[in-house]
Design a protein around this motif. Structure first.
Motif, mmCIF file in Angstrom:
data_model
loop_
_atom_site.group_PDB
_atom_site.id
_atom_site.type_symbol
_atom_site.label_atom_id
_atom_site.label_comp_id
_atom_site.label_asym_id
_atom_site.label_seq_id
_atom_site.Cartn_x
_atom_site.Cartn_y
_atom_site.Cartn_z
ATOM 1 N N GLU A 238 49.634 39.846 34.880
ATOM 2 C CA GLU A 238 50.313 40.061 36.208
ATOM 3 C C GLU A 238 49.239 41.267 36.898
ATOM 4 N N ALA A 239 48.255 41.626 36.325
ATOM 5 C CA ALA A 239 47.342 42.675 36.997
ATOM 6 C C ALA A 239 46.482 41.940 37.948
ATOM 7 N N ARG A 240 46.014 42.818 38.747
ATOM 8 C CA ARG A 240 45.151 42.290 39.866
ATOM 9 C C ARG A 240 43.924 43.273 39.921
ATOM 10 N N THR B 7 41.280 47.791 38.385
ATOM 11 C CA THR B 7 42.516 46.809 37.815
ATOM 12 C C THR B 7 43.665 47.739 37.877
ATOM 13 N N SER C 24 48.285 47.216 37.872
ATOM 14 C CA SER C 24 49.454 46.331 37.798
ATOM 15 C C SER C 24 50.685 47.328 38.030
ATOM 16 N N LYS C 25 51.989 46.909 37.603
ATOM 17 C CA LYS C 25 53.143 47.844 37.580
ATOM 18 C C LYS C 25 53.209 48.806 36.657
#
Length: 404
Positions: free
Chosen positions: A81-83, A93, A95-96
């Motif tokens: 789910e990471a961008r 990088t 993510s939540k």
């Protein structure tokens, strides 16, 4: 008799010496001749070098690449789910659950954990800020490490960050919308509040690299019609002479302006649904160009010297057209391409258009330098300053590639 002979002999030798002196070049003439020969030799060498450089330049300009090779590869992993994105030559990088920064060999530089539902990311050169929409925390870092954390105490609607870590945040303050400026330590620098009836709703916000200017696009509804005001605030000594530090504002009837940005310390721009507006001024930006647009704008990209607008190509020859404007509003180039894109990078070395599987590269004269597919799914591309060399990030590796 002997004296006469000696006299004649001496006279003969003297005449011969004079004749020899006339035939022998002087020292100054020898030096001058040497300098002339040296000058001509240098000219010949310079001409040869210039010819080689010119030949190499035109050979490079005419080079079209058709493939690439992986020069080096390093292991790297990320959660599904990471961008990730390019942060001034490093890999950022998020993510939540947190964010991290990695060098181009996959080595961690720093990481920061947090919990967010809808992380918003804003960057300025080597600085990045991450905040949670409707949350209250903004984390500010650069490529070296964490710079500070800001607690807004009110729900975040939008924000932007300057190169020195100053953050301008749009916050929801019950019946009004407040815009606050914080330094990197989280200290409140200044704030001003707006209402729909007075100014309108802040639709977009931008801050200059030095953190001294803020531009806000306010959307307002009057008599059933939408209009937008773009206001410029100056927080240096100049702005202190103006009410609420507002040094300039421009109204656009029947227009919605969802994009406002600073290109550099001197130039800024805004994009409406029907026009491109350009501004110039380090202290009091003036509207220097309004370019009406009769096509639907699909995307906006920019760097310090160009604004790029992407449209569907109405001629049908290609899928898209990218129109490039300089800070004065002059259209410099139109790039037509078919490829679906997730990112368009306007770089000094060229224009890089890519998605997860393909990439196409143009030079600034509009010539296509490369078009091809990747061997693996691509997360992001990090340019190196050379049109033939890139850092390519996949889901499990960092590759240094060279076009061929």
């Amino acid at each position: 008799m002997a004296d006469i002979k000696d006299f004649k002999r001496n006279q003969f030798l003297a005449e011969k010496e004079k004749s020899t002196d006339k035939e022998r070049p002087s020292l100054n003439s020898q030096i001058a001749r040497h300098r002339v020969l040296t000058f001509y030799r240098l000219c010949i060498v310079a001409a040869i070098v210039a010819g080689i450089v010119i030949f190499a330049y035109f050979d490079w300009k005419n080079t079209v690449y058709s493939d690439y090779v992986v020069q080096q590869q390093y292991d790297w992993t990320k959660s599904s789910e990471a961008r990730c994105m390019n942060l001034n030559g490093t890999l950022f990088t998020y993510s939540k659950d947190g964010m991290s920064c990695t060098d181009n060999r996959g080595r961690a530089i720093w990481n920061q954990t947090y919990e967010m539902q809808n992380p918003i990311v804003r960057t300025c050169r080597n600085v990045v800020a991450v905040g949670d929409y409707n949350g209250r925390m903004i984390y500010v870092s650069n490529t070296e490490g964490n710079m500070g954390t800001i607690d807004t105490t009110m729900p975040i609607r939008d924000f932007c960050v300057a190169e020195n870590g100053v953050v301008a945040a749009v916050l929801d303050d019950s019946n009004v919308t407040a815009i606050y400026l914080y330094n990197v330590s989280g200290e409140e620098l200044i704030y001003f509040k707006t209402t729909m009836s007075k100014s309108g709703y802040p639709l977009a916000i931008a801050i200059s690299n030095d953190g001294k200017q803020v531009a806000v696009s306010y959307l307002k509804a009057e008599n059933g019609k939408m209009s937008t005001n773009v206001g410029f605030y100056n927080f240096s000594s100049v702005g202190q002479n103006y009410t609420d530090n507002l040094v300039g504002g421009y109204g656009y009837a029947n227009a919605i302006v969802p994009v406002v940005e600073f290109m550099n310390s001197e130039n800024s721009f805004a994009v409406a649904d029907d026009r491109l507006m350009l501004y110039q001024g380090r202290q009091k930006p003036e509207n220097i160009a309004n370019i009406m647009i009769d096509k639907e704008i699909q995307s906006v990209f920019f760097n310090e010297n160009h604004v790029g607008l992407v449209f569907y190509n109405m001629t049908g020859e290609t899928t898209y057209s990218l129109e490039l404007y300089d800070p004065s509003g002059k259209k410099e180039q139109t790039i037509n391409f078919n490829q679906e894109y997730k990112e368009i990078l306007l770089r000094t070395e060229g224009i890089i258009i890519y998605n997860d599987e393909e990439c196409v590269i143009f030079d600034w004269e509009g010539k296509k330098k490369y078009e091809g597919a990747f061997k693996e799914r691509i997360e992001c591309i990090i340019p190196t300053g050379n049109i033939a060399r890139y850092t390519v990030v996949t889901s499990d590796s960092i590759q240094m590639i060279e076009l061929q």
